[in-house]
Design a protein around this motif. Sequence first.
Motif, PDB file in Angstrom:
ATOM      1  N   ASN A  91      -0.633  -4.687  13.325  1.00 48.81           N
ATOM      2  CA  ASN A  91      -1.683  -4.776  14.343  1.00 48.81           C
ATOM      3  C   ASN A  91      -3.012  -4.190  13.857  1.00 48.81           C
ATOM      4  OD1 ASN A  91       0.144  -5.935  16.222  1.00 48.81           O
ATOM      5  ND2 ASN A  91       0.931  -3.897  16.666  1.00 48.81           N
ATOM      6  N   GLY A  92      -3.348  -4.445  12.602  1.00 45.74           N
ATOM      7  CA  GLY A  92      -4.623  -3.994  12.049  1.00 45.74           C
ATOM      8  C   GLY A  92      -4.664  -2.538  11.623  1.00 45.74           C
ATOM      9  N   ARG A  93      -3.511  -1.868  11.604  1.00 48.29           N
ATOM     10  CA  ARG A  93      -3.477  -0.457  11.200  1.00 48.29           C
ATOM     11  C   ARG A  93      -3.580  -0.312   9.684  1.00 48.29           C
ATOM     12  NH1 ARG A  93       1.931   1.729  13.350  1.00 48.29           N
ATOM     13  NH2 ARG A  93       2.533  -0.436  13.000  1.00 48.29           N
ATOM     14  N   VAL A  94      -3.863   0.923   9.260  1.00 47.51           N
ATOM     15  CA  VAL A  94      -3.910   1.290   7.845  1.00 47.51           C
ATOM     16  C   VAL A  94      -2.787   2.292   7.608  1.00 47.51           C
ATOM     17  CG1 VAL A  94      -5.249   2.430   6.028  1.00 47.51           C
ATOM     18  CG2 VAL A  94      -6.402   0.941   7.694  1.00 47.51           C
ATOM     19  N   LEU A  95      -1.936   2.027   6.633  1.00 45.52           N
ATOM     20  CA  LEU A  95      -0.865   2.956   6.271  1.00 45.52           C
ATOM     21  C   LEU A  95      -1.384   3.885   5.181  1.00 45.52           C
ATOM     22  CD1 LEU A  95       2.084   3.853   6.634  1.00 45.52           C
ATOM     23  CD2 LEU A  95       2.677   2.281   4.766  1.00 45.52           C
ATOM     24  N   VAL A  96      -1.378   5.189   5.461  1.00 45.83           N
ATOM     25  CA  VAL A  96      -1.780   6.200   4.488  1.00 45.83           C
ATOM     26  C   VAL A  96      -0.510   6.904   4.042  1.00 45.83           C
ATOM     27  CG1 VAL A  96      -3.129   8.281   4.053  1.00 45.83           C
ATOM     28  CG2 VAL A  96      -4.052   6.485   5.527  1.00 45.83           C
ATOM     29  N   VAL A  97      -0.182   6.781   2.758  1.00 43.02           N
ATOM     30  CA  VAL A  97       1.055   7.312   2.200  1.00 43.02           C
ATOM     31  C   VAL A  97       0.754   8.531   1.336  1.00 43.02           C
ATOM     32  CG1 VAL A  97       3.075   6.800   0.767  1.00 43.02           C
ATOM     33  CG2 VAL A  97       2.033   4.983   2.150  1.00 43.02           C
ATOM     34  N   ASN A 153       2.693  -8.883   7.866  1.00 42.66           N
ATOM     35  CA  ASN A 153       2.899  -8.220   9.150  1.00 42.66           C
ATOM     36  C   ASN A 153       1.625  -7.659   9.776  1.00 42.66           C
ATOM     37  OD1 ASN A 153       5.631  -8.810   9.345  1.00 42.66           O
ATOM     38  ND2 ASN A 153       6.171  -7.084   8.048  1.00 42.66           N
ATOM     39  N   GLY A 154       0.469  -8.041   9.233  1.00 34.82           N
ATOM     40  CA  GLY A 154      -0.790  -7.730   9.893  1.00 34.82           C
ATOM     41  C   GLY A 154      -1.343  -6.332   9.684  1.00 34.82           C
ATOM     42  N   TRP A 155      -1.015  -5.686   8.559  1.00 37.60           N
ATOM     43  CA  TRP A 155      -1.596  -4.387   8.235  1.00 37.60           C
ATOM     44  C   TRP A 155      -2.966  -4.620   7.619  1.00 37.60           C
ATOM     45  CZ3 TRP A 155       0.598   0.412   9.179  1.00 37.60           C
ATOM     46  CH2 TRP A 155       1.894   0.379   9.712  1.00 37.60           C
ATOM     47  N   ALA A 156      -3.937  -3.769   7.958  1.00 42.41           N
ATOM     48  CA  ALA A 156      -5.293  -3.910   7.409  1.00 42.41           C
ATOM     49  C   ALA A 156      -5.359  -3.430   5.968  1.00 42.41           C
ATOM     50  CB  ALA A 156      -6.296  -3.129   8.251  1.00 42.41           C
ATOM     51  N   GLY A 157      -4.539  -2.445   5.615  1.00 42.25           N
ATOM     52  CA  GLY A 157      -4.560  -1.930   4.253  1.00 42.25           C
ATOM     53  C   GLY A 157      -3.594  -0.780   4.073  1.00 42.25           C
ATOM     54  N   ILE A 158      -3.462  -0.364   2.814  1.00 46.79           N
ATOM     55  CA  ILE A 158      -2.587   0.744   2.436  1.00 46.79           C
ATOM     56  C   ILE A 158      -3.396   1.673   1.538  1.00 46.79           C
ATOM     57  CG2 ILE A 158      -0.435   1.429   1.292  1.00 46.79           C
ATOM     58  CD1 ILE A 158       0.442  -1.545   1.592  1.00 46.79           C
ATOM     59  N   VAL A 159      -3.312   2.963   1.806  1.00 49.56           N
ATOM     60  CA  VAL A 159      -3.922   3.975   0.946  1.00 49.56           C
ATOM     61  C   VAL A 159      -2.786   4.868   0.467  1.00 49.56           C
ATOM     62  CG1 VAL A 159      -5.525   5.925   0.801  1.00 49.56           C
ATOM     63  CG2 VAL A 159      -6.088   3.938   2.228  1.00 49.56           C
TER      64      VAL A 159
END
Length: 123
Positions: A57-63, A85-91
């Motif tokens: 839903n446009g979220r950003v996953l910060v790992v 699945n609609g993620w805006a990005g991953i950091v």
Amino acid sequence: MDIHTADLCDQFESELRICAPMFRSYGGRAAFGGQITTLKLFEDNGLVRKALEAPGNGRVLVVDGGGSMRRALVGDQIAALAVKNGWAGIVVLRLHPRLGGDRRDGHRCLRARHASAEDGQTQ
């Protein structure tokens, strides 16, 4: 709608911090933004996969990778799953805990913009 980091700093000075420019881009987008979801792990990209299987839903996953450089946490298959699945990005942060990698203070990490140019909505 373009919103620049400097403008956000002026408007929300007491509410945010800016990350040092320590990132490399491996994706097709120069900038992304969205609600942040955090994940802390150590050498287990199965947890990243599990998180990205949910709708983004446009979220950003910060790992927070716990400082390890011995295992890849995001590869082409996991990145494709995020897109699907609609993620805006991953950091992915690989800071050693003594260098600040264990802080969970809820501050937003802004990169280049805080809005999605595609839909013009601030996220």
